[in-house]
Every structure is written in structure tokens, then in C-alpha cells.
Write a protein that holds these residues in place. Structure first.
Motif, PDB file in Angstrom:
ATOM      1  N   GLN A   8       9.936  72.017  27.788  1.00 37.25           N
ATOM      2  CA  GLN A   8       9.301  70.715  27.625  1.00 37.25           C
ATOM      3  C   GLN A   8       8.133  70.527  28.585  1.00 37.25           C
ATOM      4  N   ARG A   9       8.186  71.196  29.735  1.00 33.47           N
ATOM      5  CA  ARG A   9       7.132  71.033  30.738  1.00 33.47           C
ATOM      6  C   ARG A   9       5.934  71.961  30.499  1.00 33.47           C
ATOM      7  N   LEU A  10       6.091  72.914  29.593  1.00 26.36           N
ATOM      8  CA  LEU A  10       4.996  73.852  29.332  1.00 26.36           C
ATOM      9  C   LEU A  10       4.229  73.412  28.086  1.00 26.36           C
ATOM     10  N   SER A  11       3.184  72.659  28.321  1.00 21.51           N
ATOM     11  CA  SER A  11       2.379  72.129  27.212  1.00 21.51           C
ATOM     12  C   SER A  11       1.529  73.240  26.587  1.00 21.51           C
ATOM     13  N   TYR A  12       0.981  72.924  25.449  1.00 21.54           N
ATOM     14  CA  TYR A  12       0.061  73.844  24.774  1.00 21.54           C
ATOM     15  C   TYR A  12      -1.105  74.179  25.699  1.00 21.54           C
TER      16      TYR A  12
ATOM     17  N   GLN B 284       3.930  81.479  23.480  1.00 26.17           N
ATOM     18  CA  GLN B 284       4.682  80.452  22.763  1.00 26.17           C
ATOM     19  C   GLN B 284       6.028  81.006  22.263  1.00 26.17           C
ATOM     20  N   THR B 285       6.031  82.260  21.856  1.00 26.99           N
ATOM     21  CA  THR B 285       7.278  82.895  21.416  1.00 26.99           C
ATOM     22  C   THR B 285       8.219  83.104  22.597  1.00 26.99           C
ATOM     23  N   LEU B 286       7.677  83.606  23.713  1.00 27.12           N
ATOM     24  CA  LEU B 286       8.498  83.885  24.898  1.00 27.12           C
ATOM     25  C   LEU B 286       9.075  82.616  25.523  1.00 27.12           C
ATOM     26  N   VAL B 287       8.345  81.521  25.442  1.00 33.30           N
ATOM     27  CA  VAL B 287       8.797  80.248  26.022  1.00 33.30           C
ATOM     28  C   VAL B 287      10.111  79.804  25.396  1.00 33.30           C
ATOM     29  N   LYS B 288      10.328  80.174  24.160  1.00 33.11           N
ATOM     30  CA  LYS B 288      11.545  79.751  23.456  1.00 33.11           C
ATOM     31  C   LYS B 288      12.806  80.294  24.119  1.00 33.11           C
ATOM     32  N   ASP B 289      12.671  81.359  24.930  1.00 33.56           N
ATOM     33  CA  ASP B 289      13.827  81.936  25.630  1.00 33.56           C
ATOM     34  C   ASP B 289      14.158  81.187  26.921  1.00 33.56           C
ATOM     35  N   LEU B 290      13.257  80.312  27.363  1.00 35.76           N
ATOM     36  CA  LEU B 290      13.485  79.561  28.598  1.00 35.76           C
ATOM     37  C   LEU B 290      14.395  78.370  28.347  1.00 35.76           C
TER      38      LEU B 290
ATOM     39  N   GLU C 148      -9.967  86.420  20.184  1.00 32.79           N
ATOM     40  CA  GLU C 148      -8.846  87.015  19.450  1.00 32.79           C
ATOM     41  C   GLU C 148      -7.697  87.353  20.411  1.00 32.79           C
ATOM     42  N   ARG C 149      -8.053  87.922  21.563  1.00 31.06           N
ATOM     43  CA  ARG C 149      -7.036  88.266  22.572  1.00 31.06           C
ATOM     44  C   ARG C 149      -6.372  86.988  23.103  1.00 31.06           C
ATOM     45  N   HIS C 150      -7.161  85.941  23.297  1.00 35.46           N
ATOM     46  CA  HIS C 150      -6.615  84.669  23.768  1.00 35.46           C
ATOM     47  C   HIS C 150      -5.578  84.137  22.783  1.00 35.46           C
ATOM     48  N   TYR C 151      -5.919  84.152  21.501  1.00 35.10           N
ATOM     49  CA  TYR C 151      -4.981  83.668  20.484  1.00 35.10           C
ATOM     50  C   TYR C 151      -3.710  84.510  20.469  1.00 35.10           C
ATOM     51  N   TYR C 152      -3.886  85.833  20.579  1.00 35.09           N
ATOM     52  CA  TYR C 152      -2.726  86.736  20.611  1.00 35.09           C
ATOM     53  C   TYR C 152      -1.824  86.407  21.803  1.00 35.09           C
TER      54      TYR C 152
ATOM     55  N   LEU D  94       7.230  80.926  34.907  1.00 29.31           N
ATOM     56  CA  LEU D  94       5.895  81.380  34.503  1.00 29.31           C
ATOM     57  C   LEU D  94       5.721  82.864  34.835  1.00 29.31           C
ATOM     58  N   LEU D  95       6.184  83.260  36.014  1.00 26.45           N
ATOM     59  CA  LEU D  95       6.115  84.684  36.383  1.00 26.45           C
ATOM     60  C   LEU D  95       6.927  85.538  35.422  1.00 26.45           C
ATOM     61  N   GLU D  96       8.079  85.028  35.034  1.00 30.49           N
ATOM     62  CA  GLU D  96       8.914  85.756  34.081  1.00 30.49           C
ATOM     63  C   GLU D  96       8.177  85.933  32.752  1.00 30.49           C
TER      64      GLU D  96
END
Length: 197
Positions: free
Chosen positions: A41-45, A29-35, A19-23, A179-181
Motif C-alpha cells: 500500500q505504501r509503494l505508489s505507482y 509491480q509484479t514483485l511488489v505483490k510478494d510483499l 522501453e527499459r523503464h516500462y519493463y 525496496l532492497l529486496e
């Protein structure tokens, strides 16, 4: 009966971790949208999932915070060293100006041209020395910062944080900074919500 309780606790713990992993994955995934899109594009699932897995128990947050604390201390120390050098240079220049003024006041007029030539040479020599010492200090700062980046990459790689390995490739270093950000933003969000493990 004890075996049943142990199995049930293990399943419950595994379910909490899942559950924590999914969270964490969802938050990443939400935070990546700010990059910038080039980094998105380089950050795969898989990369984000592996990063979420590394963040589950909160240890990586502690490691990153420790690395940041060390970096800030080092930056402050280097800044203070550079400021000290700057003050020493300013004092040397002021002493030389004072010495030149005194010499001009006591100089006989027939020696004035020679004195001014010598003073110009002394000033140029001091300027050259200051310039060289500043260059050497700046090189020291850059070398120490570069080494700190390598140390941080090594630490995070050994901690199993996805995307971290020793590299000097500017694009890869920028990816690691992104990634650190993400890690820091997620940590801050979890601290504010009180959901840190």
C-alpha cells in the motif's frame, strides 16, 4: 547529414530507455505483490516508476552489490571478533578452574573454607567480567551495524534511489529493506535472463 544521424540515435536511445523503464516498472509491480500488504500500500505507482528510472542503466545494481559485499565483510569481521572474545573467555575460565583444582590439592584442611570462599569470589568476578565484556561487544556490534545502515541509506540516497534517506524509524528502515529486496530480486531475474545493461 551528421545532425540527422545524431538526432536519430538520440531518439533511438531515448526509445530504448523508455522501453527499459516500462519493463522494469512492470517487473517491480509484479514483485511488489510478494510483499506484505502493508508495504504494498505504501509503494505508489510514482515510487515504483522512480525506482525503475534509477535502475535503468544498472549502476544501482552495482552500488547495492558493493554495499552488500561490504556489509558481509563487516558482519564476518564482527562475528570473528565475537568468537575470539568467546574463546578468550573460555580459556580464562579453564585456567581459573585449573588453578582452583591445584590450590585445592595443596590446601591444608584448616584453610579449606577460606580457600573455597576466595575461589567462589574469583569465579564470580570472572563471570562478571565475562558478562560485561560480552555486553560491550554486543553493543559494539549493534552500533557498527546501525552505522552501516546509515551509510547504506546515505549512499543510496545520493545515488538517487527512490525511498532511501537517512532514518532510524523502524518502519521506514523495513520499507527500505523491502525496496532492497525488490532491487535484488529484479537484478537476479535480469542476470538469469541476460537482460542486464
Amino acid at each position: 547529414m551528421d545532425t540527422y544521424c545524431s538526432v536519430s540515435e538520440d531518439q533511438s536511445d531515448a526509445a530504448r530507455q523508455q522501453e527499459r523503464h516500462y519493463y522494469l516498472l512492470s517487473e517491480l509491480q509484479t514483485l511488489v505483490k510478494d510483499l506484505p500488504s502493508s508495504f504494498q500500500q505504501r509503494l505508489s505507482y510514482t515510487t515504483l516508476s522512480d525506482l525503475a528510472q534509477a535502475l535503468i542503466d544498472g549502476t544501482v545494481y552495482e552500488i547495492v552489490q558493493g554495499l552488500l559485499d561490504i556489509q558481509h565483510l563487516m558482519e564476518k569481521n564482527l562475528y570473528n571478533q565475537r568468537q575470539k572474545l568467546h574463546c578468550e573467555h573460555r580459556a580464562l575460565k579453564q585456567d581459573l578452574v585449573r588453578k582452583h583444582r591445584q590450590a585445592l590439592q595443596t590446601c591444608k584442611s584448616h584453610n579449606l573454607a577460606v580457600l573455597k570462599t576466595n575461589q567462589r569470589a574469583e569465579t564470580e568476578a570472572l563471570d562478571q567480567r565475562v558478562k560485561e565484556e560480552q555486553r560491550m561487544m554486543d553493543e559494539k556490534v549493534v552500533a557498527e551495524m546501525d552505522q552501516k545502515v546509515l551509510d547504506q541509506q546515505n549512499t543510496l540516497e545520493k545515488a538517487g534511489v527512490q525511498g532511501f534517506y537517512i532514518t532510524t524509524n523502524p518502519q521506514e528502515v523495513m520499507m527500505q529493506m523491502n525496496l532492497l529486496e525488490l532491487i535484488l530480486k529484479l537484478q537476479q531475474k535480469e542476470m538469469l535472463s541476460g537482460s542486464l545493461p
